[in-house]
Every structure is written in structure tokens, then in C-alpha cells.
Write a protein that holds these residues in place. Sequence first.
Motif, PDB file in Angstrom:
ATOM      1  N   ARG A 139      33.535  29.706  33.338  1.00 25.92           N
ATOM      2  CA  ARG A 139      32.686  30.848  33.307  1.00 25.92           C
ATOM      3  C   ARG A 139      33.629  32.125  33.929  1.00 25.92           C
ATOM      4  O   ARG A 139      33.250  33.098  33.882  1.00 25.92           O
ATOM      5  CB  ARG A 139      31.520  30.577  34.550  1.00 25.92           C
ATOM      6  CG  ARG A 139      30.503  29.717  34.188  1.00 25.92           C
ATOM      7  CD  ARG A 139      29.115  30.253  34.728  1.00 25.92           C
ATOM      8  NE  ARG A 139      28.199  29.551  33.892  1.00 25.92           N
ATOM      9  CZ  ARG A 139      27.349  29.951  33.096  1.00 25.92           C
ATOM     10  NH1 ARG A 139      27.759  31.112  32.448  1.00 25.92           N
ATOM     11  NH2 ARG A 139      26.412  29.144  32.409  1.00 25.92           N
ATOM     12  N   PHE A 140      34.499  31.713  34.621  1.00 25.48           N
ATOM     13  CA  PHE A 140      35.588  32.660  35.120  1.00 25.48           C
ATOM     14  C   PHE A 140      36.975  32.468  34.532  1.00 25.48           C
ATOM     15  O   PHE A 140      37.823  31.922  35.384  1.00 25.48           O
ATOM     16  CB  PHE A 140      35.597  32.896  36.632  1.00 25.48           C
ATOM     17  CG  PHE A 140      34.351  32.931  37.134  1.00 25.48           C
ATOM     18  CD1 PHE A 140      33.842  34.183  37.171  1.00 25.48           C
ATOM     19  CD2 PHE A 140      33.399  32.068  37.661  1.00 25.48           C
ATOM     20  CE1 PHE A 140      32.527  34.494  37.872  1.00 25.48           C
ATOM     21  CE2 PHE A 140      32.339  32.176  38.234  1.00 25.48           C
ATOM     22  CZ  PHE A 140      31.663  33.545  38.383  1.00 25.48           C
ATOM     23  N   PRO A 141      37.154  32.742  33.134  1.00 26.89           N
ATOM     24  CA  PRO A 141      38.256  32.328  32.637  1.00 26.89           C
ATOM     25  C   PRO A 141      39.621  33.160  33.113  1.00 26.89           C
ATOM     26  O   PRO A 141      39.297  34.361  33.405  1.00 26.89           O
ATOM     27  CB  PRO A 141      38.262  32.786  31.280  1.00 26.89           C
ATOM     28  CG  PRO A 141      36.999  33.630  31.252  1.00 26.89           C
ATOM     29  CD  PRO A 141      36.220  33.259  32.284  1.00 26.89           C
ATOM     30  N   GLY A 142      40.666  32.763  33.382  1.00 22.03           N
ATOM     31  CA  GLY A 142      41.834  33.348  33.956  1.00 22.03           C
ATOM     32  C   GLY A 142      41.647  33.644  35.557  1.00 22.03           C
ATOM     33  O   GLY A 142      42.761  34.078  35.942  1.00 22.03           O
ATOM     34  N   LEU A 244      36.629  48.896  35.409  1.00 24.25           N
ATOM     35  CA  LEU A 244      37.738  48.039  35.154  1.00 24.25           C
ATOM     36  C   LEU A 244      37.651  46.839  34.249  1.00 24.25           C
ATOM     37  O   LEU A 244      36.209  46.333  34.130  1.00 24.25           O
ATOM     38  CB  LEU A 244      38.061  47.082  36.611  1.00 24.25           C
ATOM     39  CG  LEU A 244      38.938  46.123  36.797  1.00 24.25           C
ATOM     40  CD1 LEU A 244      40.542  46.979  36.636  1.00 24.25           C
ATOM     41  CD2 LEU A 244      38.944  45.584  38.042  1.00 24.25           C
ATOM     42  N   LYS A 245      38.304  46.648  33.376  1.00 26.20           N
ATOM     43  CA  LYS A 245      38.128  45.406  32.431  1.00 26.20           C
ATOM     44  C   LYS A 245      38.773  44.038  32.824  1.00 26.20           C
ATOM     45  O   LYS A 245      39.771  44.058  33.596  1.00 26.20           O
ATOM     46  CB  LYS A 245      38.811  45.757  30.925  1.00 26.20           C
ATOM     47  CG  LYS A 245      38.224  46.803  30.283  1.00 26.20           C
ATOM     48  CD  LYS A 245      38.801  47.212  28.888  1.00 26.20           C
ATOM     49  CE  LYS A 245      37.922  48.082  28.219  1.00 26.20           C
ATOM     50  NZ  LYS A 245      38.461  48.589  26.742  1.00 26.20           N
ATOM     51  N   GLY A 246      38.243  43.007  32.471  1.00 30.79           N
ATOM     52  CA  GLY A 246      39.018  41.743  32.773  1.00 30.79           C
ATOM     53  C   GLY A 246      38.085  41.211  34.145  1.00 30.79           C
ATOM     54  O   GLY A 246      38.632  40.021  34.713  1.00 30.79           O
ATOM     55  N   PHE A 353      41.366  37.195  40.957  1.00 28.84           N
ATOM     56  CA  PHE A 353      41.111  37.870  39.630  1.00 28.84           C
ATOM     57  C   PHE A 353      42.353  38.891  39.346  1.00 28.84           C
ATOM     58  O   PHE A 353      42.300  39.972  39.971  1.00 28.84           O
ATOM     59  CB  PHE A 353      39.843  38.729  39.556  1.00 28.84           C
ATOM     60  CG  PHE A 353      38.605  37.804  39.671  1.00 28.84           C
ATOM     61  CD1 PHE A 353      38.062  37.075  38.503  1.00 28.84           C
ATOM     62  CD2 PHE A 353      38.014  37.550  40.817  1.00 28.84           C
ATOM     63  CE1 PHE A 353      36.966  36.192  38.525  1.00 28.84           C
ATOM     64  CE2 PHE A 353      36.755  36.693  40.879  1.00 28.84           C
ATOM     65  CZ  PHE A 353      36.278  36.184  39.895  1.00 28.84           C
ATOM     66  N   PRO A 354      43.350  38.454  38.707  1.00 31.04           N
ATOM     67  CA  PRO A 354      44.577  39.261  38.443  1.00 31.04           C
ATOM     68  C   PRO A 354      44.276  40.497  38.147  1.00 31.04           C
ATOM     69  O   PRO A 354      45.102  41.433  38.290  1.00 31.04           O
ATOM     70  CB  PRO A 354      45.216  38.407  37.398  1.00 31.04           C
ATOM     71  CG  PRO A 354      44.916  37.081  37.578  1.00 31.04           C
ATOM     72  CD  PRO A 354      43.449  37.134  37.965  1.00 31.04           C
TER      73      PRO A 354
END
Length: 441
Positions: A139-142, A244-246, A353-354
Motif C-alpha cells: 500500500r505504501f511502496p518505497g 508533492l509527488k511520491g 517517506f523519502p
Amino acid sequence: MRPFVETLEGDPSLPGEVDIVVIGGGIVGCSAALRAAELGHRVALVEKGRIAGEQSSRNWGWVRRMGRDVAEYPLGIESLRIWDTLAQRLGHETGFRRSGIVYTAHTDAEMAWIEKVAADADRFGIGAQRLTRAQLAERFPGASLPARAGLFTEDDGRAEPSLAAPAIARGARVKGAKILTGCAVRSIETSAGAVSGVVTERGTIRCRSVILAGGAWSRLFLGNLGIDLPQLRVRGSVLRTAPLKGGPAHALGNGDFGIRPRLDGGYTISRRGRARVQITPDSFRLLTKFLPALRKNRGELALTVDRGMWDGLTTARRWADDAVTPFERCRVLDPEPREAELARTMRAVEAAFPAFKDARIAQKWGGIIDVTPDAVPVIGPAAQIPGLTLATGFSGHGFGIGPAAGQLAVELATGAAPLVDPTPFRADRFGTMPATAQAAE
């Protein structure tokens, strides 16, 4: 710094008489005015400052059913149904989206809490999905979430505090409600012991019914009428980022922080699990009523001495109808955000979250939350003054359940069939609230 809120100008003239006066222009008061107007009642919404000037624009913007006190689940379920069609009903954007909410668990205590929440959700027919560590990663890749498990409700969602209450007030106006801003209610008039009007700084409005949705000001207002409502103030700090993206697609309660995607592409972020209870004179007056909650939640509550103590010592607790009141001296509660707390929270978000390492903080603000001893709102009649209905003490839950809470307050004020059982919200559950003085005859 105050959060941005859609501006709604008040009506220029004071009505001489209505059926219902709603005190307070937050989401609960606006929702009450909307429902009353839809039912054909003549209604005036009276706000000392501006619509959504306080906690209704300063909250996280979560619209959820899960994770509440069991007493609130029916109200949360009904409110979500209202949110679904609210923008269409109003003709204005509220920002509501069913984008899902996730809670994670790191500790044994959090694991036990998630199991309780899941059981409560099952009891009320809410589809809460338990998530393994691997499913959280999907659900929260990365992301780097050192959680053992999670809980996901796909149908819960979010809305925009800057848009929602003003949109509801506009809808109420279209239905015939009078909207008065910058107009403090000083007191309530009675005739034969029952409500007969309200005294405002601009004059008197005759009415048969009053709904008090005054948020953190409710205890002070009622105290002038001799009614002792047990209510304290909690200070919160919030920030929002630029687009913000990502970042995460769902609202997330993870360890020390809560985060929500915004309609503008940014995120609303705040600290979880460490509420700042202001130490004020009322803290000592109400200690016996709040002590059980302080003991139960001692790991999640922090006592703080700030301007609230001075304000509590210097604010008048009694005033005459023709005197300037505390509500005119302070139109909007606008505390400074706690910078150190927000900095720690942001570091935790960046670690998880980077993408947030490059985030630009667009705004920070503080807010004051009204809380009751059991963190459940008071919605129902004030026995001391027939015709007065309370809708306050939402304890940080008011935004999500506000549309249904406002509707319930109107139903109880008018004798209509309530959409949920109001028993858990009755004021007398805290014991007798003495009336040592009466409203002006």
C-alpha cells in the motif's frame, strides 16, 4: 499563522425574530443551520468571528468511522453518508473523497488497540481490513514503516477544512438561513423559564430555540448562565506542505504522526498520541471529572503551561447583557504552533517517506480543541433552560462527524425523530450540571 479559509461575508442586517438561533459558525453549527433551513425553520447562524475561523479549519481533515468511541460509531456512519452527497446538495466543493485511512501498529499496546478497533468495526458492519507487514509495503511502496501490522478502511476518507464549513453555510443561506459574522451572542433571554431570544452585540433576536455549537467557548458561555459544563481545552499544532509527488495515497496514522493527502496535492501533517492539555484555572476546578481520563491516557497526554493559564485568570466569567464580553475581546482563538513538535514530526515523516525530504512547508498553525471527560460530545437539551440544545465537546472528532451531529442537534431541538440514538451524548452523564443563576428574564 491562520490557515486559509474560504471567505463568507455575513448578512448586513439582524433579523428581529426567527425560530432557531445557532450559536457558532464551525462545521457543526453550519450543518445545524443547513438542516434547520431545509426543514422549513426560520434560522439565524450567529458567529462572533468568521465562519470556520477556529477548529473547523484547523483540524486534520479526516472523515472516519473506525477508531472512535463506540458511542460515536452510529453518528460516524450517518455522517459519512451525508458527506457522500454533500457537495452535490450544496453546489459547492467540500473536498470530500473516499480515499481510505490506514492505522499502523508498532507496539504491543498499538496491536491491542488495532484488534479492538477491528472488532468494533465488525460489530457495526464496517469493512476494516487487517494488513500484514507485507500488505503495508504494497500500500505504501518505497516507504519505511517499521510496523508489525495495520488496519485499513477503504470507505473512510477526507475533506478540506478550508472549504467544508463555508460551503455548508452557503448552502444554508440558499435555503433561507441568515448568516451573521462578527456578531457575538452575549446571553440568552428567557420567558417563563424557557428560551425567548438571544442578546447579541448588535441587538436581540427573538426565538424559541437555541443550539449552542460554540466549541472551546461553550463552557464560558454556559457559565454565565450558571450551567457548569465539564470541558477543557487541548492545543494542537498542524502544518501543510506544498504540492508533492511520491507521498502516500491514503490518510495514515503511523506512530507519532498523522498525514493526509490534500485536494491541492500537498499534505496535512500533525503529531499523533501526544495531546497538549492546557493548564488553566478550569483544570483545577474540573480535576476530579478529568482525572480518570488523565490516568487512562497518561502516555498520550501532556500538560502544558502557556498563554491559556493567563487567559483563564484574566477572562471575565460573568457579564451583563449590555457589557462587552470575552467573545468580543477575542474573536478567534489563534495559538502559535509548537515549532519543535512540528519539526520532530516532520523528521519522522521524512524517515518514513523519502519524497518528503524535498517537501516545502507552506504553512503552520495552532488550534484549540474542546474536550469532555470521556472524549465524547455533548449533543442534547440543557435541562436547566428549556429550548437550549447543546452541541459541543467534540474532542477532536467534530469535523468528520459534524454534518450528522448538526442534524441530530436540530432534530433534538425541534422534537423530530433523531437519526441516531442520542442517549450516549446526553449532558447529564457527567452528573448534575448545576444552574446557580438563570438567564435574563
